[in-house]
Design a protein around this motif. Structure first.
Motif, short mmCIF file in Angstrom:
data_model
loop_
_atom_site.label_atom_id
_atom_site.label_comp_id
_atom_site.label_asym_id
_atom_site.label_seq_id
_atom_site.Cartn_x
_atom_site.Cartn_y
_atom_site.Cartn_z
N ILE A 257 -6.42 45.71 -33.84
CA ILE A 257 -7.61 45.55 -34.66
C ILE A 257 -8.08 46.95 -35.07
CG2 ILE A 257 -10.02 44.79 -34.70
CD1 ILE A 257 -9.27 42.69 -32.60
N ILE A 258 -8.28 47.15 -36.37
CA ILE A 258 -8.70 48.45 -36.88
C ILE A 258 -10.06 48.31 -37.55
CG2 ILE A 258 -8.14 50.35 -38.47
CD1 ILE A 258 -5.21 49.48 -38.22
N GLU A 259 -11.00 49.17 -37.18
CA GLU A 259 -12.31 49.18 -37.82
C GLU A 259 -12.28 50.10 -39.04
OE1 GLU A 259 -15.42 50.15 -35.14
OE2 GLU A 259 -14.96 48.54 -33.72
N LYS A 260 -12.80 49.57 -40.16
CA LYS A 260 -12.94 50.34 -41.41
C LYS A 260 -11.64 51.06 -41.76
CE LYS A 260 -17.91 50.83 -40.77
NZ LYS A 260 -19.09 51.72 -40.65
N LYS A 283 -14.60 45.87 -43.02
CA LYS A 283 -15.21 46.23 -41.74
C LYS A 283 -14.19 46.17 -40.60
CE LYS A 283 -19.10 46.52 -43.90
NZ LYS A 283 -19.50 47.84 -44.40
N GLU A 284 -13.34 45.15 -40.61
CA GLU A 284 -12.31 45.03 -39.56
C GLU A 284 -11.04 44.46 -40.17
OE1 GLU A 284 -14.45 44.35 -35.20
OE2 GLU A 284 -13.17 42.78 -36.05
N THR A 285 -9.91 44.96 -39.69
CA THR A 285 -8.59 44.46 -40.13
C THR A 285 -7.76 44.14 -38.90
OG1 THR A 285 -8.64 45.79 -42.15
CG2 THR A 285 -6.49 45.00 -41.41
N LEU A 286 -7.17 42.97 -38.90
CA LEU A 286 -6.24 42.57 -37.85
C LEU A 286 -4.83 42.72 -38.41
CD1 LEU A 286 -5.37 41.30 -35.17
CD2 LEU A 286 -5.92 39.05 -36.13
N SER A 301 -1.89 41.69 -42.83
CA SER A 301 -3.17 42.40 -42.73
C SER A 301 -4.28 41.41 -43.10
CB SER A 301 -3.19 43.62 -43.66
OG SER A 301 -3.01 43.24 -45.01
N ASP A 303 -8.40 40.60 -43.17
CA ASP A 303 -9.59 41.43 -43.32
C ASP A 303 -10.90 40.66 -43.21
OD1 ASP A 303 -7.91 43.63 -43.88
OD2 ASP A 303 -7.74 42.99 -45.97
N ASP A 307 -20.49 42.69 -41.28
CA ASP A 307 -20.77 43.56 -40.13
C ASP A 307 -20.87 42.80 -38.82
OD1 ASP A 307 -20.92 46.17 -41.26
OD2 ASP A 307 -22.80 45.59 -42.23
N HIS A 310 -16.46 39.54 -35.95
CA HIS A 310 -15.42 40.39 -35.36
C HIS A 310 -14.23 39.56 -34.89
CE1 HIS A 310 -18.30 43.70 -35.28
NE2 HIS A 310 -19.19 42.84 -34.80
#
Length: 852
Positions: A257-260, A283-286, A301, A303, A307, A310
């Motif tokens: 999980i990557i934020e921004k 805001k978040e990418t899995l 990816s 998305d 905010d 999650h």
């Protein structure tokens, strides 16, 4: 999901049917149905409540009761009339849950009450000559107690019912996910255009994880990674983003999980396109990598732009599980393309191989092994014209079984004991192979007569098509000939290679779906343990509920045994039926007496470092060892975490006790003061009906209430005589000092607040903050009474201890001045019992409230 009205099942027990509808392309496709045994439900509820009689009904039909099995499915009205005679006290409690309207009826016998009253009358009035008014008061109390018990029983019954319905709800959620996956797998043809498949795949993930707002499926094409399917993004802009496969394969090696995520990861010449797509707003990418034949083949990816939304571990696990489907589809496409190339290269084989391709396109992976391989055997015999008889042998666990045959009696074939290792050596690693005189080679002498009866002794040549799943041998097709000369040709070998690929493909697909299904089932268990089981539970109850969750999903599991290491100690547990055995000792191996009852069961073990877990299943059950090992691997960390928590709780309790004893040891006259106050607080808290959370806070505050005295001079604490004003002022700071020390400990903020105010007075002239009446925390008011009681009943340098009666009189005189008047009254009720509190050990008290 719907529940039927109660009915009598054909098996003879009373039941309710559970129906879960399945939809295919928004049309009703069928239903999954299960039966709930009402007799078993009644037994469960009876164990959950006190011995009052109860009836649970829906729409006037009885479906649970502990009165008599003959009442099941009867109309409630006649029964209630019968039960509510002049000799009965009854209550009715309706409630609605998930659109189902239940009514709980509870009954108490007046004759039982009369017997109690009669005994009380004889013992109280006749024996001791007390006034009749006492007898009447007793009757009132007894009846009130009956109603209170009835109320508690009804509440417990409702909780038990809700718990069962909640379990069905979790089952429904899991089944809905399986239906979605089922729909994708079984309605995706391997001959379908790749563009259509990958788009359908992406849509399936969006359905399973609704929080996703936009997403892209990136796949390898040559040395590049390109977007092949997307939802939410402008496809015309997206197709301009072409990534380097080597670079991407190094980035995405596991789910993350990557934020921004932004646009900085794109080459400079692509960033304008990324900006147009709005990637800077993510805001978040899995990211889920897609692996085919152990090689990176692309990634997902997914998305989120909000905010407050999650991704969680469950989302990672689910997306990762589903990505295996597309990985598998890509590997199938590779095999199919290779088969098509064979068609193009070999004109003589073209018609036969095209027949196989046509068979593949029409095959249904919903079919059973027997159905599919019977068709495959017929197809193979039609293509291998030299063959006379044939059979299909499949692997189940570590055993082999015939699932199809032509020219042989399959019942007789399955009486042969076929050795798995021998078969693997016989076929080696080849997909297709010609074997001469396979006949009765390798059979035991006792089976050769059976082989002669079957006729396999006449076989001179056999051509095989072996099946492999993850490079493991899973059986094969055997085509036999009795001709003396080898009738099979190189073309026959090529056809059998294609049959090998086709059989392996079917088995791999089956295993994939079963694996996905089992992963979801295991996820359901772990989610159930983490969401519905509280670490504050008592250890036996926690383990019992965990085993119940496991049994709901894998009902063939008979027992579970585990040993976990915590530092240099071990905790051993054995779970079976409703029984839990727990032992703590210093050895890694432990045998429970009950294990002798499980000697006939098949045992599946898993061990990691010093932790061990074992599952027992009935021999002969179609058990997937890999699945049970996955289950063991998944549940072991959860259970170990629970025991680590309990171990740390006990360590925390030991430290608290040691700390309190160190403070008390400063003064020989108050050597046991903190322990006694703790015992009185626990005893009084139970009498007041405090829940476990409040009781725990009170006990912790009692243990630590004088910890602030660590900052008071020993000269003052040990002074034999009255304190000066200055000395008393120093003593008065100990609640504040204690507050400072304890509030610094995470999780003890409320405990610190309680002990800070244990010297406040009801009339407002106490210390340190001069609080009065209900401004003083409730638990502090309790602590004030028990602290004062122990001080009064203990010898001090300047006075002798008061008697119990004198101390109680003092508390009564100061009710409304120093003490909360209602709490003082409640404490005085314990006058004849209060010294029983000292029979508890502080260790047992902390063990009880921490539920270690």
């Amino acid at each position: 999901m719907t529940l039927s009205m109660p009915f009598k099942a054909v098996q003879g027990f009373n039941a309710i049917a559970l129906h879960i509808p399945i939809f295919k392309e928004n049309e009703f496709y069928g239903t999954i149905a299960g039966l709930i045994d009402l007799n078993m439900l009644s037994h469960t509820l009876t164990n959950a409540i006190s011995p009052l009689k109860f009836i649970v009904s829906e729409d006037n039909i009885i479906f649970a009761t502990n009165i008599s099995d003959s009442l099941f499915l009867s109309n409630i009205d006649d029964i209630v009339k019968h039960m509510t005679s002049d000799n009965t006290i009854s209550r009715t409690y309706p409630f609605t849950y998930h659109s189902h309207h239940f009514v709980i009826h509870t009954f108490g016998s007046l004759s039982d009450v009369a017997d109690s009253i009669n005994n009380a009358f004889r013992n109280t009035v006749l024996t001791y000559g007390l006034f009749l008014i006492l007898f009447l008061i007793f009757c009132g109390i007894l009846l009130f107690g009956l109603f209170e018990t009835e109320k508690e029983t009804t509440t417990e019954l409702e909780i038990a019912l809700k718990k069962e319905v909640e379990a069905l709800k979790v089952y429904k959620e899991t089944q809905e996910k399986l239906n979605i996956l089922n729909n994708f797998i079984y309605n995706t043809s391997i001959t379908m255009q790749a563009e259509e498949v990958v788009q359908k795949f992406l849509e399936t993930i969006f359905t399973l994880i609704p929080k996703i707002e936009k997403g892209v499926l990136w796949l390898a094409i040559g040395n590049s990674i390109m977007p092949v399917a997307s939802i939410g993004y402008d496809k015309e802009i997206l197709k301009n983003l072409i990534l380097d496969k080597t670079y991407e394969s190094k980035l995405w090696t596991k789910p993350i999980i990557i934020e921004k995520i932004g646009i900085s990861g794109f080459p400079e010449n692509f960033r304008n396109y990324a900006r147009q797509l709005g990637l800077e707003e993510i805001k978040e990418t899995l990211i889920i990598p897609i692996i085919v034949s152990d090689e990176y083949a692309g990634h997902l990816s997914l998305d989120i732009f909000k905010d407050d939304v999650h991704f969680g571990k469950e989302d990672i696990d689910l997306a990762n599980t589903v990505s295996k489907i597309i990985s598998f589809y890509l590997s199938i496409q590779g095999a199919l393309n290779a088969l098509k190339r064979e068609v193009d290269l070999n004109a003589l084989l073209a018609s036969k191989l095209e027949t196989i391709i046509d068979f593949i396109s029409k095959a249904s992976f919903k079919e059973t092994n027997e159905e599919f391989f019977s068709k495959l055997l017929d197809l193979t015999l039609s293509l291998i014209e030299e063959g006379e008889m044939g059979s299909v042998l499949l692997r189940f666990g570590n055993k082999l079984k015939y699932v199809a045959s032509s020219g042989y009696d399959i019942t007789l074939l399955n009486k042969l004991r076929i050795d798995l290792e021998r078969e693997q050596q016989l076929v080696e690693k080849g997909k297709a192979k010609i074997i001469k005189s396979i006949g009765i080679v390798g059979l035991e002498e006792s089976e050769k007569d059976l082989a002669l009866k079957i006729g396999i002794d006449k076989v001179r040549f056999t051509i095989t098509a072996s099946f492999f799943v993850d490079e493991e041998y899973y059986g094969g097709v055997f085509i036999d000939s009795t001709k003396e000369e080898n009738p099979f040709t190189s073309d026959s070998i090529e056809v059998m290679k294609a049959v090998s690929n086709l059989g392996s493909l079917f088995l791999r697909t089956k295993k994939l779906f079963e694996g996905l299904e089992n992963e979801l089932k295991i996820d359901r268990i772990i989610r159930g343990i983490s969401e519905h089981l509280d670490f504050e539970n008592e250890s036996s109850n926690y383990m019992k509920e965990a085993f119940r969750l496991i049994k709901v999903v894998f009902d063939y599991i008979e027992y579970l045994k585990l040993s976990v290491r915590i530092e240099e100690r071990y905790i051993h547990a054995l779970l079976f039926d409703d029984n839990v055995r727990l032992i703590r000792n210093d050895t890694s191996e432990f045998i429970f007496d009950e294990e002798k009852n499980f000697e006939t069961l098949e045992k599946i073990n898993y061990e990691i470092e010093k932790d061990f877990i074992e599952i027992g299943v009935s021999k002969g059950s179609e058990t997937d060892v890999d699945t049970l090992n996955q289950l063991e691997l998944a549940i072991l960390p959860s259970i170990k975490s629970f025991f680590i928590y309990k171990d740390r709780s006990k360590l925390f309790a030991d430290i608290m006790i040691a700390f309190a004893r160190a403070i008390d040891s400063k003064d020989p006259y108050t050597r046991l003061h903190s322990e006694n106050v703790t015992k009185y607080a626990y005893f009084f808290g139970i009498h007041l009906g405090l829940d476990n959370k409040a009781l725990k806070t009170l006990v912790f505050a009692a243990v630590l209430h004088d910890v602030g005295k660590i900052g008071v001079s020993d000269i003052i604490l040990l002074k034999n005589g009255n304190l000066t004003q200055e000395e008393f002022s120093e003593v008065k700071i100990h609640p504040e000092k204690g507050f400072e020390i304890v509030s610094a400990i995470e999780g003890l903020k409320e405990v610190a607040r309680v002990l800070r105010h244990h010297h406040e007075r009801w009339d407002g002239i106490g210390y340190p903050d001069g609080l009065k009446e209900e401004q003083i925390p409730y638990l502090s008011r309790i602590l004030t009474i028990v602290d004062s009681f122990d001080a009064m009943t203990t010898d001090r340098p300047y006075r002798k201890a008061k008697s119990i009666e004198e101390a109680m009189n003092e508390i009564e005189r100061n009710a409304g001045l120093q003490f909360d008047p209602q709490l003082a009254k409640k404490f005085i009720e314990l006058k004849d019992k209060i010294m029983d509190a000292l029979d508890f050990s502080i260790e047992k008290i902390l063990t009880a409230i921490l539920r270690i």
